[in-house]
Design a protein around this motif. Structure first.
Motif, PDB file in Angstrom:
ATOM      1  N   ILE A   1       0.833  -1.199   0.000  1.00 14.60           N
ATOM      2  CA  ILE A   1       0.000   0.000   0.000  1.00 14.60           C
ATOM      3  C   ILE A   1       0.874   1.258   0.000  1.00 14.60           C
ATOM      4  N   CYS A   2       1.894   1.260   0.864  1.00 14.94           N
ATOM      5  CA  CYS A   2       2.787   2.420   0.940  1.00 14.94           C
ATOM      6  C   CYS A   2       3.554   2.628  -0.359  1.00 14.94           C
ATOM      7  N   GLU A   3       3.975   1.554  -0.986  1.00 16.13           N
ATOM      8  CA  GLU A   3       4.699   1.675  -2.250  1.00 16.13           C
ATOM      9  C   GLU A   3       3.806   2.255  -3.342  1.00 16.13           C
ATOM     10  N   LYS A   4       2.543   1.839  -3.373  1.00 15.76           N
ATOM     11  CA  LYS A   4       1.639   2.328  -4.417  1.00 15.76           C
ATOM     12  C   LYS A   4       1.237   3.776  -4.174  1.00 15.76           C
ATOM     13  N   ILE A   5       1.010   4.147  -2.922  1.00 20.45           N
ATOM     14  CA  ILE A   5       0.683   5.546  -2.630  1.00 20.45           C
ATOM     15  C   ILE A   5       1.874   6.444  -2.945  1.00 20.45           C
ATOM     16  N   SER A   6       3.054   6.033  -2.504  1.00 22.17           N
ATOM     17  CA  SER A   6       4.250   6.854  -2.737  1.00 22.17           C
ATOM     18  C   SER A   6       4.641   6.894  -4.205  1.00 22.17           C
ATOM     19  N   GLY A   7       4.165   5.927  -4.995  1.00 21.34           N
ATOM     20  CA  GLY A   7       4.480   5.877  -6.415  1.00 21.34           C
ATOM     21  C   GLY A   7       3.421   6.521  -7.291  1.00 21.34           C
ATOM     22  N   SER A   8       2.542   7.328  -6.692  1.00 24.69           N
ATOM     23  CA  SER A   8       1.479   7.995  -7.443  1.00 24.69           C
ATOM     24  C   SER A   8       1.687   9.499  -7.433  1.00 24.69           C
TER      25      SER A   8
END
Length: 274
Positions: free
Chosen positions: A178-185
């Protein structure tokens, strides 16, 4: 690794047996990575620590009483509070244990507790970049992060009509993913408080949208966080207005509020079980 007894509002039984609420489960990772502690999830009366989430009133919401019967009181136990907040504006911090406050989510929660301790303000989820630096490559232009109880609604109604560089994130995925996807947006659209908090933690612009479902609470937790944040969250928008281009997502109002170095240091230094 020393064990710490933690109560988390959404965890049932042994951690990992079933999908749980993203925000409430972050203690498992934060305590392990930052303080070398193993979380042992326990019932409310056995807990020695409350952390991430709207959990200060969790016992009160379960027993629906303004006092604990004598036979159920545990005054020989201490319940340490580190960064949690209240779910609603009318609830109370009723627990069988003695309560020791170290940090709470925001000033609204602080107003409602009685303590002589120096209390730090901040949500421990702001520490996530300290354990997971985040994505180095952008994966989505816009990411919808619905509260887990409304994920199916968003998936069914919007997934097929979203632009190809947009996506919907399931908050029942693994916290690190979840953190990777939020930070990658490039931008986060969310009706989940921790969707917005994590966006701030990683410096990603965000906006709040309407609940679109039975999310608990009366909005108190959003006000509590935004006052600690130092910048108002937007009035919740309708998803349709965003898709129709009626909302300018490049507006300065949606810029992130990265936590200051003093907030990070204060959260870490206020942790009671180092």
């Amino acid at each position: 690794m020393r064990k710490v007894k933690v109560f988390s509002a959404s965890v049932r039984g042994k951690f990992g047996e079933s999908p749980e609420n993203f925000g409430d489960n972050l203690m498992h990772h934060l305590l392990g990575e930052l303080f070398d502690l193993e979380v042992q999830y326990v019932p409310p009366a056995e807990a020695e620590l409350l952390g991430v989430g709207s959990v200060l009133d969790a016992y009160w919401r379960r027993v629906h009483r303004d006092s604990v019967p004598i036979r159920k009181r545990r005054p020989w136990r201490t319940l340490h509070i580190w960064g949690g907040g209240f779910m609603t504006s009318e609830s109370r911090p009723i627990w069988p244990q003695r309560i020791s406050y170290h940090a709470v989510r925001g000033p609204r929660s602080l107003e409602r507790i009685q303590t002589k301790n120096k209390i730090f303000l901040g949500d421990p989820a702001l520490l996530l970049p300290q354990i997971w630096p985040g994505a180095t490559v952008l994966t989505k232009k816009i990411l919808l992060v619905p509260h887990f109880v409304t994920f199916q609604y968003f998936n069914d109604k919007y997934l097929s009509i979203l632009p190809k560089d947009w996506g919907i994130l399931n908050l029942l995925s693994s916290p690190r993913e979840i953190c990777e996807k939020i930070s990658g947006s490039e931008f986060i659209i969310s009706n989940s408080l921790h969707g917005l908090i994590v966006a701030d933690a990683y410096g990603v612009p965000s906006c709040r949208i309407h609940p679109y479902g039975p999310i608990k609470g009366d909005g108190f937790k959003f006000i509590d966080y935004e006052e600690q944040r130092g910048k108002l969250l937007n009035v919740p928008y309708y998803m349709e207005d965003i898709l129709n281009g009626k909302i300018n997502l490049k507006d300065e109002a949606f810029s992130p509020c990265r936590p200051s170095a003093s907030t990070i240091e204060g959260l870490i230094s206020s942790f009671p079980m180092k």
